[in-house]
Design an enzyme around this catalytic site. Structure first.
Site, PDB file in Angstrom:
ATOM      1  CE1 TYR A   1      89.398  79.929   8.361  1.00 46.91           C
ATOM      2  CE2 TYR A   1      91.114  79.404   9.955  1.00 46.91           C
ATOM      3  CZ  TYR A   1      90.541  80.285   9.059  1.00 46.91           C
ATOM      4  OH  TYR A   1      91.123  81.523   8.845  1.00 46.91           O
TER       5      TYR A   1
ATOM      6  N   GLY B   1      90.357  92.302   4.108  1.00 45.45           N
ATOM      7  CA  GLY B   1      90.283  92.690   2.695  1.00 45.45           C
ATOM      8  C   GLY B   1      90.118  94.185   2.508  1.00 45.45           C
TER       9      GLY B   1
ATOM     10  CB  SER C   1      95.130  80.359   9.433  1.00 45.91           C
ATOM     11  OG  SER C   1      94.879  80.325  10.811  1.00 45.91           O
TER      12      SER C   1
ATOM     13  N   GLY D   1      86.810  93.772   7.217  1.00 42.33           N
ATOM     14  CA  GLY D   1      87.831  92.805   7.591  1.00 42.33           C
ATOM     15  C   GLY D   1      89.176  93.143   6.973  1.00 42.33           C
TER      16      GLY D   1
END
Length: 320
Positions: A181, A3, A159, A1
């Site tokens: 989320y 990271g 986000s 991902g």
């Protein structure tokens, strides 16, 4: 991902840095380290195990990091979960009819819901993993982050789905809603704003980034695999109309890497730095003002401190 892509890109910027990669288990830690060393064999890469959704785990890793290091230059707060995501196809169809589909596809507003649950600490799992675990970690690492000759940086992965409409101060863990989320990411934005006000004078600076829509393990869980295969050509086409469809982890890490090269004193605490990609694949960073009420941010911070106090009392045996 994002990271792993970030680690590789940071080493491309400066091969002398020491990376300490945090993963949930030893197997994933070693696998991640091997992937980094495969492209940067001379890199200094160490690992730690931590589950950001478990307070005891966070306290243990903080103690380990305090033993290993005297100073941390950057802490990338990137862990996140989105359990049991559901797409509201009725809302999507309505968006198509009202020409709001592009907004929905870039923010997921009204499009995505999640089914959250309590974790072993009695906290909402998404809140605990996406925000509170990071908050505890930062607080436990203050001695490595504050009062040093060189400024330290916190960089939170937020986000475009971070919306005030999904967040309530009276239900800041989002136990009663279905957009945990989004709520946790808006709470992240609020927390970053307060941390700057509290810690800038001690040499600690906090920033928030949005990686855009990136195809990772988290994203792929939203829809069945065959649907993603059908949608991918359309998503590449959408990129010509919305720059936040970064799609690859490498592109998604653009803002994280850009901040690595900036002087923190010159950054705006009320800005979110978005990774963007043009239709032709050129990556760049776009700063956007965030819609936060600083009084609400302060009230959330006080609630986090109260929750932290309860957690530390429960796990006092893990404190120095």
């Amino acid at each position: 991902g994002v990271g792993l892509a970030l680690c590789r890109r940071l080493l491309e910027e400066d091969g002398r840095i020491h990376l300490c990669v945090a993963c949930r288990n030893a197997q994933k830690s070693e696998a991640t380290r091997d992937l980094i060393l495969a492209t940067h064999p001379a890199a200094q890469v160490s690992t730690v195990e931590v589950d950001l959704g478990n307070v005891a785990s966070v306290l243990r890793v903080a103690r380990e990091l305090r033993c290993r290091f005297q100073h941390l230059d950057f802490v990338y707060l990137n862990a996140g979960i989105m359990p049991n995501p559901h797409v509201n196809f009725k809302a999507l169809w309505h968006g198509l009819l009202t020409r709001k589909v592009l907004h929905m596809l870039t923010t997921a507003e009204g499009l995505m819901t999640q089914t959250d649950r309590l974790n072993g600490d009695g906290l909402q799992e998404v809140f605990a993993t996406n925000l509170f675990g990071h908050f505890i970690l930062v607080r436990q690492l203050e001695s490595l982050l504050c009062g040093n000759e060189k400024p330290s940086r916190l960089i939170w992965t937020s986000s475009s789905n971070a919306r005030e409409s999904a967040f309530s101060l009276s239900d800041y863990q989002h136990a009663k809603g279905q957009e945990s989320y989004s709520s946790s990411k808006y709470a992240t934005d609020l927390t970053s704003v307060v941390l700057n006000r509290k810690f800038n004078k001690q040499g600690l600076y906090s920033s928030i980034v949005c990686p855009g829509l990136v195809m990772t393990n988290m994203t792929y869980r939203i829809l069945p695999v065959f649907l993603w295969k059908l949608l991918m050509p359309i998503m590449w086409l959408i990129r010509f109309f919305t720059k936040t469809y970064t799609l690859t982890p490498y592109n998604g890490a653009e803002a994280h890497v850009w901040l690595f090269k900036q002087k923190p004193e010159c950054l705006d605490a009320l800005v979110k730095y978005h990774s963007c990609t043009s239709g032709l694949g050129k990556s760049y960073v776009e700063p956007r003002k965030i819609d936060v009420d600083e009084e609400t941010a302060e009230k959330l911070y006080q609630k986090l401190l109260e929750l932290e106090k309860e957690a530390l009392e429960r796990y006092s045996d893990l404190l120095d």
